[in-house]
Design an enzyme around this catalytic site. Structure first.
Site, mmCIF file in Angstrom:
data_model
loop_
_atom_site.group_PDB
_atom_site.id
_atom_site.type_symbol
_atom_site.label_atom_id
_atom_site.label_comp_id
_atom_site.label_asym_id
_atom_site.label_seq_id
_atom_site.Cartn_x
_atom_site.Cartn_y
_atom_site.Cartn_z
ATOM 1 N N ARG A 81 -0.453 -9.394 13.103
ATOM 2 C CA ARG A 81 -1.022 -8.295 12.301
ATOM 3 C C ARG A 81 -1.899 -8.859 11.186
ATOM 4 N NH1 ARG A 81 4.346 -5.433 10.746
ATOM 5 N NH2 ARG A 81 3.051 -4.064 9.468
ATOM 6 N N LYS B 241 0.828 -1.215 0.000
ATOM 7 C CA LYS B 241 0.000 0.000 0.000
ATOM 8 C C LYS B 241 0.862 1.265 0.000
ATOM 9 C CE LYS B 241 -2.261 -1.067 3.838
ATOM 10 N NZ LYS B 241 -1.766 -2.411 4.211
ATOM 11 N N ARG C 36 11.417 -5.934 4.184
ATOM 12 C CA ARG C 36 11.283 -4.500 4.469
ATOM 13 C C ARG C 36 11.919 -4.148 5.817
ATOM 14 N NH1 ARG C 36 5.165 -2.331 4.648
ATOM 15 N NH2 ARG C 36 5.122 -3.192 6.733
ATOM 16 N N ARG D 119 -9.713 0.635 9.042
ATOM 17 C CA ARG D 119 -9.343 -0.742 9.376
ATOM 18 C C ARG D 119 -10.453 -1.466 10.116
ATOM 19 N NH1 ARG D 119 -3.424 0.176 9.181
ATOM 20 N NH2 ARG D 119 -2.281 -1.759 9.389
ATOM 21 N N ARG E 181 11.340 -0.758 11.683
ATOM 22 C CA ARG E 181 10.097 -0.980 12.433
ATOM 23 C C ARG E 181 10.177 -2.285 13.211
ATOM 24 N NH1 ARG E 181 4.967 -0.116 8.490
ATOM 25 N NH2 ARG E 181 4.046 -1.291 10.214
HETATM 26 P P1 AMP Z 1 0.656 0.220 9.047
HETATM 27 O O1 AMP Z 1 1.785 1.184 8.866
HETATM 28 O O2 AMP Z 1 -0.561 0.611 8.249
HETATM 29 O O3 AMP Z 1 1.065 -1.204 8.830
HETATM 30 O O4 AMP Z 1 0.218 0.337 10.575
HETATM 31 C C1 AMP Z 1 1.090 -0.025 11.625
HETATM 32 C C2 AMP Z 1 0.309 -0.181 12.911
HETATM 33 O O5 AMP Z 1 -0.312 1.070 13.260
HETATM 34 C C3 AMP Z 1 -0.828 -1.187 12.872
HETATM 35 O O6 AMP Z 1 -0.387 -2.508 13.107
HETATM 36 C C4 AMP Z 1 -1.716 -0.676 13.998
HETATM 37 O O7 AMP Z 1 -1.193 -1.004 15.254
HETATM 38 C C5 AMP Z 1 -1.589 0.844 13.841
HETATM 39 N N1 AMP Z 1 -2.623 1.387 12.921
HETATM 40 C C6 AMP Z 1 -2.411 1.953 11.698
HETATM 41 N N2 AMP Z 1 -3.562 2.342 11.139
HETATM 42 C C7 AMP Z 1 -4.547 2.005 12.007
HETATM 43 C C8 AMP Z 1 -5.964 2.117 12.000
HETATM 44 N N3 AMP Z 1 -6.612 2.653 10.944
HETATM 45 N N4 AMP Z 1 -6.643 1.667 13.085
HETATM 46 C C9 AMP Z 1 -6.004 1.139 14.145
HETATM 47 N N5 AMP Z 1 -4.678 0.972 14.212
HETATM 48 C C10 AMP Z 1 -3.945 1.401 13.161
#
Ligand code: AMP
Length: 189
Positions: free
Chosen positions: A146, A14, A128, A89, A134
């Site tokens: 996740r 994404k 990655r 989400r 991260r």
């Molecule tokens: P991402 O960078 O999109 O993979 O997000 C990393 C982490 O941030 C996720 O595993 C969640 O813990 C948190 N996170 C990101 N976006 C959301 C969302 N829309 N709702 C809840 N938690 C989120």
């Protein structure tokens, strides 16, 4: 406005594809994950709270996430549209997004959902992790959690857009260029 929800499990690509779409269509990219990480780095209260969830691969609570995203959208003036990456989400987040876009007299144009199998996701995220710094990318059990959280709470968000005839599934396997081309075609169809 062109408002895209770029959807798909963690590691689907994404972020990579959002960068390309932003350039091509001059959109504003809003990644809730990136915003949380910036807050963690800046040691804000929001960052401290979010970190507790992110480190475990759990979702940050809806109220916190929705409030944060809404204020980011409101900060942006005169955009041609938004790419929402990693948001919504949960169905509750999708409903909230619809309400506050309606207040701005706009709506989601399309959800583009990148489809990638689980083994490939784990492979991509571990790769990655070498550059991303991260912690949630470096540990396979957190990655698996996740993906599980995605399957349990997030995958259903597709139904919300499907019911509005706004859902498009995109094959997320192949080269970055091939996947971009599929996205451009879907947007321009
Ligand atoms: P991402 O960078 O999109 O993979 O997000 C990393 C982490 O941030 C996720 O595993 C969640 O813990 C948190 N996170 C990101 N976006 C959301 C969302 N829309 N709702 C809840 N938690 C989120």
């Amino acid at each position: 406005m062109l408002n895209i929800v770029l959807f798909g499990p963690p590691g689907a690509g994404k972020g990579t594809q959002a960068t390309r779409l932003v350039e091509k269509y001059q959109l504003v990219h809003l990644s809730t994950g990136d915003i949380f990480r910036a807050n963690i780095k800046g040691e804000t209260e929001l960052g401290k709270l979010a970190k507790q969830y992110i480190d475990k691969g759990e979702l940050v609570p809806d109220e916190v996430t929705i409030g944060m995203l809404e204020s980011e959208v409101q900060k942006t003036e005169h955009s041609k549209g938004f790419i929402f990456d990693g948001f919504p989400r949960t169905t509750f987040q999708a409903e909230a997004l619809e309400k506050f876009l309606a207040k701005m007299q706009t709506e989601i144009t399309v959800m583009l959902a990148l489809d990638v199998n689980d083994d490939e996701l784990v492979k991509r995220i571990l790769l990655r992790s070498k550059d991303s710094g991260r912690a949630d990318d470096a540990d396979e059990s957190i990655i698996r959690n996740r993906i599980e959280v995605y399957n349990k709470h997030t995958a259903v968000v597709a139904d919300f857009y499907e019911a509005k005839n706004k859902f498009k599934k995109i094959d997320g396997m192949g080269s970055i260029d091939e996947i971009s081309e599929r996205l451009y075609k879907a947007i321009e169809a």
